[in-house]
Design a protein around this motif. Sequence first.
Motif, short mmCIF file in Angstrom:
data_model
loop_
_atom_site.label_atom_id
_atom_site.label_comp_id
_atom_site.label_asym_id
_atom_site.label_seq_id
_atom_site.Cartn_x
_atom_site.Cartn_y
_atom_site.Cartn_z
N ARG A 112 -3.44 1.80 -3.73
CA ARG A 112 -2.91 3.17 -3.72
C ARG A 112 -1.39 3.24 -3.93
O ARG A 112 -0.69 4.06 -3.34
CB ARG A 112 -3.32 3.89 -2.43
N ASN A 113 -0.90 2.35 -4.80
CA ASN A 113 0.51 2.39 -5.19
C ASN A 113 0.67 3.08 -6.55
O ASN A 113 -0.29 3.22 -7.30
CB ASN A 113 1.06 0.96 -5.30
N GLU A 114 1.89 3.47 -6.86
CA GLU A 114 2.22 4.02 -8.17
C GLU A 114 3.33 3.18 -8.81
O GLU A 114 4.33 2.89 -8.16
CB GLU A 114 2.71 5.47 -8.07
N GLU A 143 -7.31 1.24 -6.68
CA GLU A 143 -6.89 2.65 -6.55
C GLU A 143 -5.38 2.82 -6.75
O GLU A 143 -4.75 3.66 -6.11
CB GLU A 143 -7.34 3.21 -5.21
N ASN A 144 -4.81 2.03 -7.64
CA ASN A 144 -3.41 2.18 -7.99
C ASN A 144 -3.28 3.03 -9.25
O ASN A 144 -4.22 3.17 -10.03
CB ASN A 144 -2.78 0.81 -8.23
N ARG A 145 -2.08 3.55 -9.47
CA ARG A 145 -1.79 4.32 -10.69
C ARG A 145 -0.62 3.65 -11.42
O ARG A 145 0.44 3.44 -10.83
CB ARG A 145 -1.42 5.76 -10.35
N GLU A 199 0.82 -1.21 0.00
CA GLU A 199 0.00 0.00 0.00
C GLU A 199 0.86 1.26 0.00
O GLU A 199 1.84 1.38 0.74
CB GLU A 199 -0.91 0.00 1.23
N ARG A 205 5.77 3.62 -4.08
CA ARG A 205 6.05 4.20 -5.40
C ARG A 205 7.20 3.42 -6.03
O ARG A 205 8.30 3.37 -5.47
CB ARG A 205 6.39 5.67 -5.30
N VAL A 243 -3.36 -4.90 -2.87
CA VAL A 243 -2.49 -3.94 -3.55
C VAL A 243 -3.30 -2.66 -3.71
O VAL A 243 -4.24 -2.61 -4.50
CB VAL A 243 -2.03 -4.47 -4.92
N PHE A 253 1.96 -3.60 -12.72
CA PHE A 253 1.55 -4.54 -11.68
C PHE A 253 1.28 -5.89 -12.34
O PHE A 253 0.42 -5.99 -13.22
CB PHE A 253 0.30 -4.04 -10.95
N VAL A 272 -6.95 -5.41 -5.96
CA VAL A 272 -6.05 -4.44 -6.60
C VAL A 272 -6.88 -3.19 -6.84
O VAL A 272 -7.66 -3.11 -7.78
CB VAL A 272 -5.49 -5.00 -7.92
N ASN A 292 -8.61 1.62 -10.64
CA ASN A 292 -7.22 1.93 -10.94
C ASN A 292 -7.14 2.94 -12.09
O ASN A 292 -8.03 3.00 -12.94
CB ASN A 292 -6.47 0.66 -11.31
#
Length: 219
Positions: free
Chosen positions: A124-126, A147-149, A101, A104, A122, A135, A145, A171
């Motif tokens: 809120r990662n970038e 809210e990742n970017r 979580e 970056r 997984v 990813f 998985v 995402n």
Amino acid sequence: TAAFVLRNLFLHTDVPVPIYAGVFWVNVTRGDARNVTVSGGFEGLHADSIGTSRLANNTILGVSTLGIHIRSSANVAVTGNNVTGGTYGAWLSDSSNVTIEANRFRDATEGLVAERVTNLTVARNEAVDQMWIGFDLSDTPNASVRENRAERNVGYGILLGDVPGSLVDANIIRKSQRGIGIGGDVRGLVVSENDIDDGEYGFEIQQSSGAIVRQNHIA
């Protein structure tokens, strides 16, 4: 080792001969590594067969292979780390109850790889400027998985193989050739409300069935 705590360290592992890993944990029942900087070497933080542990707010740069490497472990939280360079930002395998979580990952071949992990989160990662995949999950059922970017990754923003029962939701994927790739056993996989923009393909789906893909935005 029953317990281990590392705080506020700088480890330069290239002089005079590269050290294998800045931190190498094996058979640790409980561990905590915070505000540790690892520069150079082959791996940054390596955890093998560890129990309830947290890797938080660490900085890893210039390693040649793996920034964070976790295998055969359980109940591990990896939060707020910055990993730049290497072949893989983080590699997880044969583990359970792992949370990744608010990390970056930059300038590697792949940002996050997870294989044979159960109960993986997984969030809120970038993953930015990866040479191949942001990813990458395989043989990892019931993962979340969210809210990742993933941005400016040459291959895929997110690649999913054999991830039945997983949720891939909300995402943001920008400027990756393929937004989300899906294959293998994906029965019960839900892919929803993802925002995919400025790529060659929104989705690439191969030799799979049973996934639910709904309410995604592709531009």
